[in-house]
Design a protein around this motif. Structure first.
Motif, PDB file in Angstrom:
ATOM      1  N   GLY A  15       0.820  -1.217   0.000  1.00 34.91           N
ATOM      2  CA  GLY A  15       0.000   0.000   0.000  1.00 34.91           C
ATOM      3  C   GLY A  15       0.848   1.259   0.000  1.00 34.91           C
ATOM      4  O   GLY A  15       0.542   2.232  -0.703  1.00 34.91           O
ATOM      5  N   VAL A  16       1.932   1.257   0.764  1.00 35.92           N
ATOM      6  CA  VAL A  16       2.838   2.412   0.800  1.00 35.92           C
ATOM      7  C   VAL A  16       3.484   2.601  -0.567  1.00 35.92           C
ATOM      8  O   VAL A  16       3.552   3.715  -1.102  1.00 35.92           O
ATOM      9  N   ARG A  17       3.962   1.513  -1.161  1.00 36.06           N
ATOM     10  CA  ARG A  17       4.566   1.597  -2.498  1.00 36.06           C
ATOM     11  C   ARG A  17       3.551   2.100  -3.533  1.00 36.06           C
ATOM     12  O   ARG A  17       3.877   2.944  -4.362  1.00 36.06           O
ATOM     13  N   SER A  18       2.340   1.589  -3.474  1.00 34.46           N
ATOM     14  CA  SER A  18       1.296   1.998  -4.426  1.00 34.46           C
ATOM     15  C   SER A  18       0.960   3.474  -4.274  1.00 34.46           C
ATOM     16  O   SER A  18       0.778   4.182  -5.269  1.00 34.46           O
ATOM     17  N   ALA A  19       0.862   3.934  -3.031  1.00 34.08           N
ATOM     18  CA  ALA A  19       0.564   5.356  -2.796  1.00 34.08           C
ATOM     19  C   ALA A  19       1.680   6.241  -3.343  1.00 34.08           C
ATOM     20  O   ALA A  19       1.419   7.286  -3.950  1.00 34.08           O
ATOM     21  N   ALA A  20       2.918   5.828  -3.144  1.00 33.81           N
ATOM     22  CA  ALA A  20       4.060   6.598  -3.662  1.00 33.81           C
ATOM     23  C   ALA A  20       4.023   6.629  -5.189  1.00 33.81           C
ATOM     24  O   ALA A  20       4.207   7.689  -5.805  1.00 33.81           O
ATOM     25  N   GLU A  21       3.761   5.489  -5.796  1.00 33.92           N
ATOM     26  CA  GLU A  21       3.711   5.422  -7.265  1.00 33.92           C
ATOM     27  C   GLU A  21       2.562   6.246  -7.820  1.00 33.92           C
ATOM     28  O   GLU A  21       2.705   6.914  -8.847  1.00 33.92           O
ATOM     29  N   ALA A  22       1.429   6.243  -7.124  1.00 28.88           N
ATOM     30  CA  ALA A  22       0.272   7.041  -7.558  1.00 28.88           C
ATOM     31  C   ALA A  22       0.581   8.535  -7.511  1.00 28.88           C
ATOM     32  O   ALA A  22       0.008   9.316  -8.268  1.00 28.88           O
ATOM     33  N   ALA A  23       1.512   8.910  -6.643  1.00 23.85           N
ATOM     34  CA  ALA A  23       1.920  10.321  -6.531  1.00 23.85           C
ATOM     35  C   ALA A  23       3.049  10.646  -7.501  1.00 23.85           C
ATOM     36  O   ALA A  23       3.618  11.736  -7.462  1.00 23.85           O
ATOM     37  N   GLY A  24       3.397   9.677  -8.370  1.00 26.40           N
ATOM     38  CA  GLY A  24       4.452   9.906  -9.344  1.00 26.40           C
ATOM     39  C   GLY A  24       5.847   9.713  -8.797  1.00 26.40           C
ATOM     40  O   GLY A  24       6.825  10.164  -9.377  1.00 26.40           O
ATOM     41  N   PHE A  25       5.949   9.025  -7.685  1.00 20.78           N
ATOM     42  CA  PHE A  25       7.236   8.807  -7.010  1.00 20.78           C
ATOM     43  C   PHE A  25       7.641   7.356  -7.194  1.00 20.78           C
ATOM     44  O   PHE A  25       6.816   6.456  -7.104  1.00 20.78           O
ATOM     45  N   SER A  26       8.915   7.122  -7.454  1.00 12.99           N
ATOM     46  CA  SER A  26       9.423   5.756  -7.611  1.00 12.99           C
ATOM     47  C   SER A  26      10.099   5.311  -6.313  1.00 12.99           C
ATOM     48  O   SER A  26      11.252   5.666  -6.068  1.00 12.99           O
ATOM     49  N   PRO A  27       9.404   4.537  -5.494  1.00 13.35           N
ATOM     50  CA  PRO A  27       9.994   4.117  -4.215  1.00 13.35           C
ATOM     51  C   PRO A  27      11.102   3.094  -4.422  1.00 13.35           C
ATOM     52  O   PRO A  27      10.960   2.166  -5.202  1.00 13.35           O
ATOM     53  N   VAL A  28      12.219   3.313  -3.753  1.00 15.13           N
ATOM     54  CA  VAL A  28      13.332   2.382  -3.827  1.00 15.13           C
ATOM     55  C   VAL A  28      13.347   1.509  -2.572  1.00 15.13           C
ATOM     56  O   VAL A  28      13.461   0.302  -2.650  1.00 15.13           O
ATOM     57  N   ARG A  29      13.256   2.145  -1.430  1.00 11.99           N
ATOM     58  CA  ARG A  29      13.331   1.422  -0.166  1.00 11.99           C
ATOM     59  C   ARG A  29      12.448   2.116   0.865  1.00 11.99           C
ATOM     60  O   ARG A  29      12.900   2.952   1.633  1.00 11.99           O
ATOM     61  N   PRO A  30      11.176   1.767   0.890  1.00  4.43           N
ATOM     62  CA  PRO A  30      10.305   2.378   1.903  1.00  4.43           C
ATOM     63  C   PRO A  30      10.791   2.047   3.315  1.00  4.43           C
ATOM     64  O   PRO A  30      11.243   0.931   3.567  1.00  4.43           O
ATOM     65  N   VAL A  31      10.709   3.019   4.183  1.00  2.00           N
ATOM     66  CA  VAL A  31      11.082   2.833   5.579  1.00  2.00           C
ATOM     67  C   VAL A  31       9.848   3.125   6.416  1.00  2.00           C
ATOM     68  O   VAL A  31       9.325   4.236   6.390  1.00  2.00           O
ATOM     69  N   ILE A  32       9.389   2.119   7.125  1.00  2.00           N
ATOM     70  CA  ILE A  32       8.219   2.294   7.981  1.00  2.00           C
ATOM     71  C   ILE A  32       8.644   1.989   9.404  1.00  2.00           C
ATOM     72  O   ILE A  32       9.066   0.867   9.705  1.00  2.00           O
ATOM     73  N   GLU A  33       8.562   2.994  10.261  1.00  4.84           N
ATOM     74  CA  GLU A  33       8.906   2.824  11.663  1.00  4.84           C
ATOM     75  C   GLU A  33       7.792   3.407  12.509  1.00  4.84           C
ATOM     76  O   GLU A  33       7.318   4.506  12.238  1.00  4.84           O
ATOM     77  N   VAL A  34       7.391   2.653  13.493  1.00  2.00           N
ATOM     78  CA  VAL A  34       6.373   3.110  14.432  1.00  2.00           C
ATOM     79  C   VAL A  34       7.051   3.226  15.787  1.00  2.00           C
ATOM     80  O   VAL A  34       7.600   2.247  16.300  1.00  2.00           O
ATOM     81  N   ARG A  35       7.055   4.430  16.345  1.00  2.93           N
ATOM     82  CA  ARG A  35       7.684   4.661  17.648  1.00  2.93           C
ATOM     83  C   ARG A  35       6.595   4.660  18.713  1.00  2.93           C
ATOM     84  O   ARG A  35       5.490   5.090  18.480  1.00  2.93           O
ATOM     85  N   GLY A  36       6.925   4.132  19.862  1.00  4.54           N
ATOM     86  CA  GLY A  36       5.980   4.055  20.969  1.00  4.54           C
ATOM     87  C   GLY A  36       6.577   3.275  22.113  1.00  4.54           C
ATOM     88  O   GLY A  36       7.778   3.357  22.356  1.00  4.54           O
ATOM     89  N   LYS A  37       5.732   2.494  22.790  1.00  2.88           N
ATOM     90  CA  LYS A  37       6.190   1.692  23.926  1.00  2.88           C
ATOM     91  C   LYS A  37       5.831   0.237  23.680  1.00  2.88           C
ATOM     92  O   LYS A  37       4.697  -0.077  23.303  1.00  2.88           O
ATOM     93  N   CYS A  38       6.803  -0.639  23.954  1.00  2.00           N
ATOM     94  CA  CYS A  38       6.562  -2.079  23.807  1.00  2.00           C
ATOM     95  C   CYS A  38       5.674  -2.572  24.956  1.00  2.00           C
ATOM     96  O   CYS A  38       5.427  -1.841  25.922  1.00  2.00           O
ATOM     97  N   ALA A  39       5.238  -3.807  24.857  1.00  2.00           N
ATOM     98  CA  ALA A  39       4.363  -4.393  25.879  1.00  2.00           C
ATOM     99  C   ALA A  39       5.041  -4.419  27.250  1.00  2.00           C
ATOM    100  O   ALA A  39       4.391  -4.216  28.279  1.00  2.00           O
ATOM    101  N   ASP A  40       6.363  -4.643  27.282  1.00  2.00           N
ATOM    102  CA  ASP A  40       7.073  -4.694  28.565  1.00  2.00           C
ATOM    103  C   ASP A  40       7.145  -3.334  29.250  1.00  2.00           C
ATOM    104  O   ASP A  40       7.170  -3.251  30.476  1.00  2.00           O
ATOM    105  N   CYS A  41       7.235  -2.267  28.440  1.00  2.00           N
ATOM    106  CA  CYS A  41       7.370  -0.912  28.999  1.00  2.00           C
ATOM    107  C   CYS A  41       6.013  -0.222  29.153  1.00  2.00           C
ATOM    108  O   CYS A  41       5.928   0.785  29.848  1.00  2.00           O
ATOM    109  N   GLY A  42       5.007  -0.771  28.466  1.00  2.00           N
ATOM    110  CA  GLY A  42       3.638  -0.300  28.414  1.00  2.00           C
ATOM    111  C   GLY A  42       3.309   0.828  29.252  1.00  2.00           C
ATOM    112  O   GLY A  42       2.567   1.607  29.419  1.00  2.00           O
TER     113      GLY A  42
END
Length: 152
Positions: free
Chosen positions: A125-152
């Motif tokens: 989906g991320v690649r498709s959205a980038a391509e739809a915007a006329g962008f050629s994705p080479v290496r999408p980076v998806i990072e979600v920052r937050g707290k793990c279950a142990d640190c909850g």
């Protein structure tokens, strides 16, 4: 969750898989590259080039420069042996170096633990959205920052 399945070698088997992947890409598996991969795979959290240089220096009994480690880590990322956690400027060993795909990282802001997820539906989906915007994705980076279950 749309995932794909693959073997995830551990320990010495992971180093064997990494070596085979690197050699298939036309590169040599040198003693220094083996040391750096071993050190990287030994961390339970993403490691910086400085962390890895220190670990290899201790193991080798001589100083290993972070610049040398950065060059090898760049090679490892390009060959799919390691992944870079962009927001932390740190690296993790790829648990399945023979499988090329986009990754999602869950990064705990408290303890630094980073979990790698495979979800082809989201990354496509991320690649498709980038391509739809006329962008050629080479290496999408998806990072979600937050707290793990142990640190909850």
């Amino acid at each position: 969750m749309a995932t794909h399945h693959h073997a995830e070698p551990q320990g010495a088997d992971l180093a064997v898989a990494a070596r085979a992947t690197l050699e298939r890409s036309g590169e040599q598996w040198t003693a220094m590259r083996a040391q750096i991969f071993r050190a990287l795979a030994g961390f339970d959290k993403p490691a910086s080039a400085y962390d890895i240089a220190e670990a290899v220096s201790k193991a080798e009994g001589r100083r290993v420069a972070a610049n040398s480690v950065y060059r090898i880590l760049d090679l490892f990322v390009g060959a799919n042996l390691a992944r870079r956690v962009e927001s932390s400027n740190a690296y993790i060993a790829n648990a399945h170096p023979d499988c090329l795909h986009d990754c999602i990282f869950l990064v705990c802001d408290s303890c630094g633990q980073t979990t790698h997820l495979d979800d082809d539906r989201i990354t496509k989906g991320v690649r498709s959205a980038a391509e739809a915007a006329g962008f050629s994705p080479v290496r999408p980076v998806i990072e979600v920052r937050g707290k793990c279950a142990d640190c909850g």
